[in-house]
Write a protein that holds these residues in place. Sequence first.
Motif, short mmCIF file in Angstrom:
data_model
loop_
_atom_site.label_atom_id
_atom_site.label_comp_id
_atom_site.label_asym_id
_atom_site.label_seq_id
_atom_site.Cartn_x
_atom_site.Cartn_y
_atom_site.Cartn_z
N ILE B 543 0.84 -1.21 0.00
CA ILE B 543 0.00 0.00 0.00
C ILE B 543 0.87 1.25 0.00
CG2 ILE B 543 -1.64 1.32 1.37
CD1 ILE B 543 -2.92 -1.24 2.22
N ALA B 544 1.93 1.25 0.83
CA ALA B 544 2.81 2.41 0.88
C ALA B 544 3.48 2.63 -0.46
CB ALA B 544 3.86 2.21 1.97
N LEU B 545 3.90 1.53 -1.12
CA LEU B 545 4.54 1.65 -2.42
C LEU B 545 3.59 2.26 -3.44
CD1 LEU B 545 7.32 0.74 -3.40
CD2 LEU B 545 6.26 -1.28 -4.35
N ALA B 546 2.33 1.81 -3.42
CA ALA B 546 1.34 2.34 -4.36
C ALA B 546 1.15 3.84 -4.13
CB ALA B 546 0.02 1.61 -4.19
N GLY B 547 1.10 4.23 -2.85
CA GLY B 547 0.94 5.65 -2.54
C GLY B 547 2.11 6.47 -3.04
N ALA B 548 3.32 5.93 -2.86
CA ALA B 548 4.51 6.65 -3.30
C ALA B 548 4.52 6.80 -4.81
CB ALA B 548 5.77 5.92 -2.83
N HIS B 549 4.17 5.75 -5.53
CA HIS B 549 4.12 5.82 -6.99
C HIS B 549 3.13 6.85 -7.46
CE1 HIS B 549 5.97 1.59 -7.80
NE2 HIS B 549 6.88 2.53 -7.69
N LYS B 550 1.97 6.88 -6.76
CA LYS B 550 0.95 7.85 -7.18
C LYS B 550 1.47 9.27 -7.03
CE LYS B 550 -3.91 8.67 -6.54
NZ LYS B 550 -4.98 8.64 -5.61
N ARG B 551 2.21 9.52 -5.91
CA ARG B 551 2.74 10.88 -5.70
C ARG B 551 3.75 11.21 -6.79
NH1 ARG B 551 2.25 9.56 -0.37
NH2 ARG B 551 4.38 8.73 -0.25
N VAL B 552 4.58 10.23 -7.17
CA VAL B 552 5.57 10.47 -8.22
C VAL B 552 4.88 10.82 -9.53
CG1 VAL B 552 7.27 9.31 -9.66
CG2 VAL B 552 7.40 9.10 -7.20
N ILE B 553 3.78 10.10 -9.83
CA ILE B 553 3.06 10.36 -11.08
C ILE B 553 2.51 11.78 -11.09
CG2 ILE B 553 0.97 9.78 -12.35
CD1 ILE B 553 1.49 6.90 -11.71
N GLU B 554 1.93 12.20 -9.97
CA GLU B 554 1.39 13.57 -9.90
C GLU B 554 2.49 14.58 -10.15
OE1 GLU B 554 -2.49 12.54 -9.15
OE2 GLU B 554 -1.72 14.58 -9.27
N HIS B 555 3.64 14.34 -9.50
CA HIS B 555 4.76 15.25 -9.61
C HIS B 555 5.23 15.36 -11.06
CE1 HIS B 555 8.15 17.46 -8.14
NE2 HIS B 555 9.00 16.63 -8.71
N LEU B 556 5.37 14.20 -11.72
CA LEU B 556 5.83 14.19 -13.11
C LEU B 556 4.83 14.89 -14.02
CD1 LEU B 556 7.30 10.62 -13.49
CD2 LEU B 556 8.53 12.76 -13.59
N ARG B 557 3.54 14.69 -13.71
CA ARG B 557 2.53 15.34 -14.54
C ARG B 557 2.62 16.86 -14.44
NH1 ARG B 557 -3.49 12.98 -14.22
NH2 ARG B 557 -2.48 11.04 -14.68
N ASP B 558 2.81 17.32 -13.22
CA ASP B 558 2.98 18.78 -13.05
C ASP B 558 4.20 19.27 -13.78
OD1 ASP B 558 1.84 18.72 -9.60
OD2 ASP B 558 0.77 18.99 -11.51
N GLN B 559 5.29 18.48 -13.68
CA GLN B 559 6.52 18.88 -14.36
C GLN B 559 6.31 18.98 -15.86
OE1 GLN B 559 9.82 16.31 -13.71
NE2 GLN B 559 10.75 17.69 -12.25
N LEU B 560 5.57 18.01 -16.42
CA LEU B 560 5.34 18.01 -17.86
C LEU B 560 4.58 19.26 -18.29
CD1 LEU B 560 6.02 16.00 -20.02
CD2 LEU B 560 3.76 15.06 -19.81
N ALA B 561 3.54 19.60 -17.51
CA ALA B 561 2.79 20.81 -17.84
C ALA B 561 3.70 22.03 -17.76
CB ALA B 561 1.61 20.96 -16.90
N MET B 562 4.56 22.05 -16.75
CA MET B 562 5.47 23.18 -16.57
C MET B 562 6.44 23.29 -17.73
SD MET B 562 5.62 25.30 -14.08
CE MET B 562 5.13 24.39 -12.65
N VAL B 563 6.97 22.13 -18.16
CA VAL B 563 7.96 22.13 -19.25
C VAL B 563 7.34 22.66 -20.53
CG1 VAL B 563 9.13 20.55 -20.83
CG2 VAL B 563 9.53 20.38 -18.39
N SER B 564 6.13 22.22 -20.83
CA SER B 564 5.53 22.69 -22.08
C SER B 564 5.23 24.17 -22.00
CB SER B 564 4.26 21.89 -22.38
OG SER B 564 3.22 22.36 -21.59
N LEU B 565 4.87 24.65 -20.82
CA LEU B 565 4.64 26.09 -20.64
C LEU B 565 5.94 26.86 -20.87
CD1 LEU B 565 2.23 27.78 -19.80
CD2 LEU B 565 3.09 27.78 -17.48
N HIS B 566 7.03 26.34 -20.29
CA HIS B 566 8.33 26.98 -20.49
C HIS B 566 8.71 27.02 -21.95
CE1 HIS B 566 9.93 26.38 -16.14
NE2 HIS B 566 9.15 27.42 -16.27
N MET B 567 8.45 25.89 -22.64
CA MET B 567 8.78 25.82 -24.06
C MET B 567 8.05 26.89 -24.83
SD MET B 567 10.27 23.00 -25.86
CE MET B 567 9.21 21.76 -26.53
N MET B 568 6.75 27.03 -24.52
CA MET B 568 5.97 28.02 -25.27
C MET B 568 6.48 29.41 -24.98
SD MET B 568 2.08 26.73 -25.64
CE MET B 568 1.58 26.74 -23.97
N MET B 569 6.86 29.66 -23.71
CA MET B 569 7.37 30.99 -23.37
C MET B 569 8.68 31.25 -24.08
SD MET B 569 6.32 31.16 -19.39
CE MET B 569 7.63 32.21 -18.88
#
Lengths: 188, 587
Positions: B543-569
């Motif tokens: 259960i703890a592993l699943a929770g940790a993976h979920k947090r990593v996925i959220e983090h990566l998703r935010d990063q991806l949105a940020m990167v594309s925003l930076h690219m456009m800027m």
Amino acid sequence: MGGTSSKLPKDLLSEYQELTFLTKQEILLAHKIFSELQGGENGPYSSRVSMQKILTLPELKANPFRKRLCHVFSTSDMKDGSLNFEDFLDLLSAFSDSATLEIKSHYAFRIFDFDDDGTLDARDLEKLVNCLTGETDNTRLTAEEMRQLISNILEESDIDKDGTVNLSEFQHVISRSPDFVSSFKIVL
Amino acid sequence: MQEKRQEKQQRLQQGGALTGWGLWRLNVHRSLKRLKEDGMDVLSSLQLWRADIHLIEGMFGTGILSYFSFLRFLVLLNFIMFLLMFVFVMLPMIITSHSAHNVTYSSSSNGNHTHTHTHTHLSVTHTHSHTHHSVRHTHTPLRYTHTSLSAAGFKRKLIQDEDRFQSFCNKVFAGWDFCITNENAARLKQSSLLYELKMDLEEERIKRKMANRTRGEKCRIYALRAALNLFVMAVLVACFYCIYMATVFSQRKQAEDQKSNFLLELVVEYLPSIVITLANFITPLIFNLIINFEDYSPAFEIRFTLMRCVFMRLASIGVLLFSLWDQITSCRNSGCPCGYNHQLYPCWETHIGQEMYKLVIFDFLIIAAVIIFVEFPRKIIVNYCDCGLVKWWGQQEFAIPQNVLEIVYGQTICWIGTFYCPLLPAINTVKYILVFYLKKVSLVTNCRPATRPFRASSSNFFFLVVLLIGLALASVPVIVSIAEIRSSRACGPFMSYNTSWEVVPRVVSQLPPSLCSFLQALASEAFAVSFFVITCLGMFYVIALAGAHKRVIEHLRDQLAMVSLHMMMMIASVLSDHFLISVQQKL
């Protein structure tokens, strides 16, 4: 339609077995059906069958995406959706049980991309939803509902927030979808 | 296809010409793969009812297909259980019955008064032999396989259900069933998809409205819900009491052994089954009515009503068993000398087996009667009669959850009765085969698909969960009766033991000493506690592993949105620089 049906030579059969996900039985059955569509003419490997004839197949007749299927799998220069036998095998292979998720999602993306521009934008999604619910006026969602639905879909699948769904975002969403593999299947 | 050929040529050229050894290995690999494919082809053509199920899939889609696949799974399960029972219980008995052995049992006058009693009492279904203790081992493997199957389904459902946010994409991108070949079915699928999408959008709007409720409204709704839940419990208690009274009445009337009208006798004998069936027919109607006042979101309404129906069905069997147990262990004076009422029930195990057998038969008769006397006339009336009431009633819908509950209920009864009546799995197999054909004919001629679509992916999980609950419920009374109640002295293989469970320690003590001590170590408290602790630790880790993976996925998703925003800027700034430079050059 009398006449003898031409048999598929063994080396071609084994080549098709290698290059597609179909089993020997499935390829032979496809050959039989395709020959019937052609009306028993010889040399089915390169000659094409028009889209109207393909759409008379029972597996495709009731499918709202049948025209897109023909367009996506057709390799004809005239872009008229006609298929030769190898295109037909490609179609069946992508929709077979043993095709991988990547292949299926790749072709699904191309089928849903109605304007063939490489991304699914709001217009593509609207056409997709209309295909799913029916083409007549009283089987469509209202404009407000459509807007809400499209914004929900984009919120779930558009990761880089550019307003369209590209191939990798689509494949990411499909990988989490439990129903996709069982519904993206055509069995002759 | 041409591209695939070219790619193959390219790959071969890059790989270079294969040497003899490599070529041979590749050929072997290819022919093995082809052999495996041919084997799978043959196996799948041997699958039971493959053509029928394919037809149903084409006409009604994958939702209803899952019901029939589940029915097929249950038929095979019952057949395997029957084979195990036959090999371990009845074959030895049939073989040893040819040799002399003194199994005596006194059939009292109470035991044989109706046709069912005489048949079941003396037939091979109930006479056990001394080798009966091996039947213990047949139950446990079956239960382990079933629990492991359902555990696998549970794991997958847990992983894939993580994001409720995926539901819209799933419905739109994976919504169309490419297996549908019938035009009518395609139109119905389209209308059901439309309905489903509208429902989901409305549910979202309702959720937003619910979040904006005032405090006064919330109090009012909670009070209303509490009152209605109390009403539901009152209804359930009333039904359980009726079942208890019916069982007591039926047992007493049978014990009196008064010869009267044949029909009346039959009704008295089957009274518990009749009452249970009536209760299971009326309570879903009440639940459907009540849920409209409780103001839940539509999806939750469906699930909650279903949960209540499941509880009602399975609890009614529990009440029946409890009332039987009460009858068996109560004597006129306080306390029974033998632990059970040996005057009325000299062979109480037989009696329970008979009750379960009656339930199975009655259940099948009800299913057949409903199909023949309700569904077919309904279709005829709807087709030829044109008045408003008939149109509102409409054509029969194949309601998947109710049908699944029906067959799980039958399977639970079979499980309870198998220990006391070894032929019950065989009867159940035949019953489910007949039910398959009856339901298929009724589906094809009378029904239209449900307007409320039933997801194929989550349905397998739901079916297995309900089956597992049924299994858990079935094992409780069997375990209690094996461990607690004194086995009957008049008949059966456990005559010389106090309780049926005593057979196991005695058999284990007869094994070779090393095996004996190993089994005793397994059963000791030290082993059990440490096993439990390790399992808990494993679960928490996952259960703890699943929770940790979920947090990593959220983090990566935010990063991806940020990167594309930076690219456009960046692109915007480069373009603006470019523009400034070109303007400067012009000036």
